[in-house]
Design a protein around this motif. Structure first.
Motif, mmCIF file in Angstrom:
data_model
loop_
_atom_site.group_PDB
_atom_site.id
_atom_site.type_symbol
_atom_site.label_atom_id
_atom_site.label_comp_id
_atom_site.label_asym_id
_atom_site.label_seq_id
_atom_site.Cartn_x
_atom_site.Cartn_y
_atom_site.Cartn_z
ATOM 1 N N ARG A 236 0.830 -1.208 0.000
ATOM 2 C CA ARG A 236 0.000 0.000 0.000
ATOM 3 C C ARG A 236 0.863 1.256 0.000
ATOM 4 O O ARG A 236 0.549 2.245 -0.677
ATOM 5 C CB ARG A 236 -0.931 0.006 1.225
ATOM 6 C CG ARG A 236 -1.987 -1.076 1.228
ATOM 7 C CD ARG A 236 -2.950 -1.009 0.063
ATOM 8 N NE ARG A 236 -3.910 0.069 0.135
ATOM 9 C CZ ARG A 236 -5.086 -0.022 0.744
ATOM 10 N NH1 ARG A 236 -5.445 -1.142 1.353
ATOM 11 N NH2 ARG A 236 -5.929 0.996 0.751
ATOM 12 N N CYS B 90 -9.449 -7.837 2.202
ATOM 13 C CA CYS B 90 -10.070 -6.511 2.107
ATOM 14 C C CYS B 90 -9.060 -5.437 1.717
ATOM 15 O O CYS B 90 -9.387 -4.521 0.959
ATOM 16 C CB CYS B 90 -10.756 -6.168 3.423
ATOM 17 S SG CYS B 90 -12.178 -7.245 3.762
ATOM 18 N N ASP C 155 -9.508 -3.114 -1.544
ATOM 19 C CA ASP C 155 -9.482 -1.660 -1.353
ATOM 20 C C ASP C 155 -8.453 -1.015 -2.279
ATOM 21 O O ASP C 155 -8.717 0.012 -2.910
ATOM 22 C CB ASP C 155 -9.121 -1.314 0.100
ATOM 23 C CG ASP C 155 -10.300 -1.429 1.039
ATOM 24 O OD1 ASP C 155 -11.454 -1.431 0.555
ATOM 25 O OD2 ASP C 155 -10.078 -1.531 2.259
ATOM 26 N N GLN D 35 -9.665 -0.962 -5.879
ATOM 27 C CA GLN D 35 -10.711 0.040 -6.082
ATOM 28 C C GLN D 35 -10.120 1.450 -6.106
ATOM 29 O O GLN D 35 -10.576 2.312 -6.866
ATOM 30 C CB GLN D 35 -11.771 -0.066 -4.986
ATOM 31 C CG GLN D 35 -12.684 -1.273 -5.115
ATOM 32 C CD GLN D 35 -13.689 -1.140 -6.247
ATOM 33 O OE1 GLN D 35 -13.820 -0.086 -6.865
ATOM 34 N NE2 GLN D 35 -14.393 -2.217 -6.543
ATOM 35 N N GLU D 36 -9.105 1.685 -5.287
ATOM 36 C CA GLU D 36 -8.512 3.021 -5.228
ATOM 37 C C GLU D 36 -7.921 3.456 -6.561
ATOM 38 O O GLU D 36 -7.928 4.639 -6.891
ATOM 39 C CB GLU D 36 -7.422 3.066 -4.141
ATOM 40 C CG GLU D 36 -7.975 3.169 -2.736
ATOM 41 C CD GLU D 36 -6.877 3.250 -1.694
ATOM 42 O OE1 GLU D 36 -7.126 3.797 -0.611
ATOM 43 O OE2 GLU D 36 -5.762 2.755 -1.958
ATOM 44 N N THR E 126 -12.966 -9.877 -5.292
ATOM 45 C CA THR E 126 -14.262 -9.765 -4.613
ATOM 46 C C THR E 126 -15.024 -11.080 -4.710
ATOM 47 O O THR E 126 -15.662 -11.522 -3.746
ATOM 48 C CB THR E 126 -15.099 -8.627 -5.226
ATOM 49 O OG1 THR E 126 -14.414 -7.387 -5.012
ATOM 50 C CG2 THR E 126 -16.477 -8.542 -4.571
ATOM 51 N N GLN F 166 -17.296 -5.353 4.566
ATOM 52 C CA GLN F 166 -16.385 -4.988 3.475
ATOM 53 C C GLN F 166 -16.744 -5.725 2.190
ATOM 54 O O GLN F 166 -16.711 -5.162 1.102
ATOM 55 C CB GLN F 166 -14.940 -5.327 3.862
ATOM 56 C CG GLN F 166 -14.366 -4.455 4.970
ATOM 57 C CD GLN F 166 -14.465 -5.138 6.320
ATOM 58 O OE1 GLN F 166 -15.488 -5.731 6.663
ATOM 59 N NE2 GLN F 166 -13.398 -5.060 7.092
ATOM 60 N N HIS G 277 -17.682 -4.089 -1.447
ATOM 61 C CA HIS G 277 -16.958 -4.409 -2.678
ATOM 62 C C HIS G 277 -17.898 -4.988 -3.736
ATOM 63 O O HIS G 277 -17.773 -4.666 -4.921
ATOM 64 C CB HIS G 277 -15.813 -5.362 -2.382
ATOM 65 C CG HIS G 277 -14.774 -4.794 -1.463
ATOM 66 N ND1 HIS G 277 -14.350 -3.488 -1.565
ATOM 67 C CD2 HIS G 277 -14.087 -5.336 -0.419
ATOM 68 C CE1 HIS G 277 -13.431 -3.256 -0.624
ATOM 69 N NE2 HIS G 277 -13.271 -4.346 0.072
ATOM 70 N N GLN H 185 -19.717 -2.090 -5.187
ATOM 71 C CA GLN H 185 -18.899 -1.304 -6.118
ATOM 72 C C GLN H 185 -18.838 -1.949 -7.501
ATOM 73 O O GLN H 185 -18.904 -1.256 -8.522
ATOM 74 C CB GLN H 185 -17.486 -1.136 -5.536
ATOM 75 C CG GLN H 185 -17.445 -0.218 -4.321
ATOM 76 C CD GLN H 185 -16.130 -0.299 -3.575
ATOM 77 O OE1 GLN H 185 -15.477 -1.340 -3.543
ATOM 78 N NE2 GLN H 185 -15.734 0.801 -2.950
ATOM 79 N N ALA I 207 -16.144 3.148 8.304
ATOM 80 C CA ALA I 207 -16.491 2.174 7.271
ATOM 81 C C ALA I 207 -17.971 2.270 6.906
ATOM 82 O O ALA I 207 -18.340 2.171 5.731
ATOM 83 C CB ALA I 207 -16.148 0.762 7.741
ATOM 84 N N LEU J 76 -18.332 5.108 4.575
ATOM 85 C CA LEU J 76 -17.955 4.764 3.199
ATOM 86 C C LEU J 76 -19.137 4.120 2.472
ATOM 87 O O LEU J 76 -19.434 4.464 1.320
ATOM 88 C CB LEU J 76 -16.762 3.807 3.206
ATOM 89 C CG LEU J 76 -16.465 3.104 1.873
ATOM 90 C CD1 LEU J 76 -16.087 4.105 0.790
ATOM 91 C CD2 LEU J 76 -15.369 2.055 2.052
#
Length: 544
Positions: free
Chosen positions: A169, A206, A210, A213-214, A225, A244, A248, A251, A281, A284
């Motif tokens: 990350r 997760c 994440d 997706q970012e 997912t 989570q 996902h 999304q 969360a 979000l």
């Protein structure tokens, strides 16, 4: 059934991921009159079972008992393990001061222990997040490297996977996205091989999704997912990570324009998060819900979702700024995106803002700033290489070129955006790109081709129920922006100023029955249930 049998059955249940059975049998064994209480290892199993069932209070109580038992027996490394988990669980539900206290206690206990023990690697995880919280990305990278090093020396798969996640990350936030994603892929190897304990496996799943997706790496996000969904489904009693997973799934459903299903997932996720006390969360999930509602033209509900996100401590941007533009509050939206861009430096988080910023700045008649934002997004997309970002960058480049009436530059970018979004099976985004294609070819004097592109986009918007986008396309084609006839607009305007059906009939020299039929048609075309909703819709969409 004896205590030994209960404990043996509990351990077997835990191994097969039957968290409820493991918890019940350990609790039964702990409560036996002849029992002296669970040992430290079984208390850890009880704590993890409670955590995975979503009972955080029981988890903490078991961890505290295990910690005290290890301390009383002089088993310092074991006590440090319990303290690590106490810090992690408290931090996870927003009790940072308590979590920091447990982390500090664990560090004090290790002061007299050998330097190279694996428990030091676990405490480095807290150091990593402290670096992130104070914005020390270089320090976080160094700590991530150290976690990986300790894990490899001791052959600890949980610690290795967590270290690789931390390292990956930070590499991404430093702009090294392909390398960061490759490091996260390495962390996923341990998950796929079944080497990780359940809490670490869920955490790595997760974190990976994440990250995808970012940077709009929808291919990776969709694949992982699906894997996370299977992993959650294999544990019917599981509570953490299911929120989570729902986000996902939502999304991905949103990408594919399955909006009702996406809304259900986001609402489910919010409820799951809120029940565990994971407020940010939950925020979000509400922000994602607001984005879907905004796309569908349900502006009042979208604003309510964004407000709920804010109440959970989550800033729903750039969605809220885009909603402000849709509702005519353009200057406020421009101010918001300028602030957001000024506050956001790393390329990953910046990439999530730039596309929305371009749209807002174009609406605010700030072409130079919009051009610069589009240029930055194109540079980031080229460096990251993710298809979603490249599609978004091409769309924004076409948008700013059209604002400058530069059709030669706009058309190839718009076509690229339409192609990329189509390949990603994103019909709404592909149709938006087709609108830009239509606008560009019209600038080139080809009205027939422009109408064909706009009509195709309009048809898609109508099928998806994205009302505002459909109306904009209709306006470009030359149709009524609402799909209403002139007489229906007359009726709607009279309803908006408070007239009854009988009064409208008198004013327009119609029968009451005809007025009622017009209202039925208005409700159907605007997809609203009542006079009040029709008027609210009309005001939001400038029909009055």
């Amino acid at each position: 059934m004896g205590i030994v049998d209960d404990l043996q059955r509990a351990r077997i249940a835990f191994e097969r991921r039957d968290w409820a059975a493991a918890y019940d049998r350990l609790t039964a064994a702990d409560g036996e009159p002849s029992s002296a209480g669970l040992g430290a290892d079984d208390l850890m199993t009880l704590a993890m079972s409670a955590f995975l069932l979503g009972d955080i209070d029981d988890c903490i109580r078991a961890l505290q008992r295990g910690y005290r038992l290890r301390i009383d027996n002089g088993e310092v490394p074991g006590a440090v393990r319990f303290a690590f988990w106490l810090a992690r669980v408290h931090n996870g539900r927003g009790e940072g001061a308590v979590g920091s206290g447990w982390a500090a206690r664990a560090e004090r206990l290790l002061a007299d222990q050998p330097d190279d023990v694996v428990e030091r690697g676990y405490l480095l995880i807290h150091d990593f997040f402290r670096c992130v919280d104070r914005g020390d990305l270089d320090g976080a990278v160094a700590v991530g490297d150290e976690i990986v090093s300790v894990a490899r020396r001791h052959g600890d798969p949980d610690l290795l996977a967590q270290g690789l996640v931390c390292k990956g990350r930070m590499m991404m936030y430093a702009g090294h996205v392909p390398e960061g994603l490759a490091t996260l892929d390495e962390a996923m190897v341990g998950v796929a091989a079944g080497e990780l304990s359940p809490v670490f496996a869920g955490t790595v799943y997760c974190a990976m999704i994440d990250a995808c997706q970012e940077v709009l790496d929808f291919g990776r996000a969709s694949a992982w997912t699906t894997a996370l969904t299977r992993w959650c489904d294999s544990q019917p009693d599981l509570v953490p990570f299911t929120g989570q997973c729902a986000v996902h799934r939502g999304q991905i459903l949103r990408l594919h324009a399955a909006y009702p299903e996406a809304l259900e997932e986001f609402e489910d996720a919010c409820q799951r998060y809120a029940a565990l006390g994971y407020d940010v969360a939950a925020g979000l999930a509400m922000s994602e819900r607001g984005d879907v509602l905004r796309i569908r033209g349900d502006y009042a509900l979208a604003e309510s979702s964004y407000d709920q996100a804010a109440s959970y401590g989550y800033e729903a941007q750039p969605g809220r700024a885009l909603l402000m533009v849709a509702r005519g509050r353009v200057s406020g939206a421009v101010a918001a995106v300028r602030r957001l861009l000024a506050e956001t430096g790393d390329p990953v988080h910046r990439s999530r803002l730039l596309a929305g910023a371009v749209e807002v700045l174009i609406a605010g008649d700030e072409p130079a700033e919009a051009e610069e934002a589009a240029r930055q997004l194109s540079t980031i997309a080229e460096e990251f290489g993710c298809a979603g970002l490249r599609a978004s960058a091409a769309y924004c480049s076409a948008l700013v070129a059209l604002a400058a009436e530069d059709s030669d530059r706009a058309l190839p970018q718009a076509r690229t955006a339409a192609q990329l979004w189509s390949e990603l099976r994103a019909p709404y985004e592909a149709a938006r790109a087709k609108v830009l294609v239509g606008r560009a070819v019209r600038l080139l004097g080809d009205d027939d081709s422009a109408t064909a592109e706009l009509t195709a986009a309009c048809r898609t918007f109508a099928e998806l129920g994205t009302v505002a986008a459909r109306q904009e396309a209709e306006k470009l084609i030359g149709r009524s922006t609402s799909g209403l006839t002139g007489r229906e607009l007359d009726v709607l305007r009279l309803v908006a100023v408070g007239n009854s059906n009988a009064e409208i009939a008198g004013l327009l020299v119609l029968s009451d029955k005809t007025v009622a039929r017009h209202l039925t048609n208005i409700f159907a075309k605007l997809d609203v249930p009542s006079r009040t909703a029709a008027v609210a819709y009309a005001r939001d969409h400038d029909l009055l």
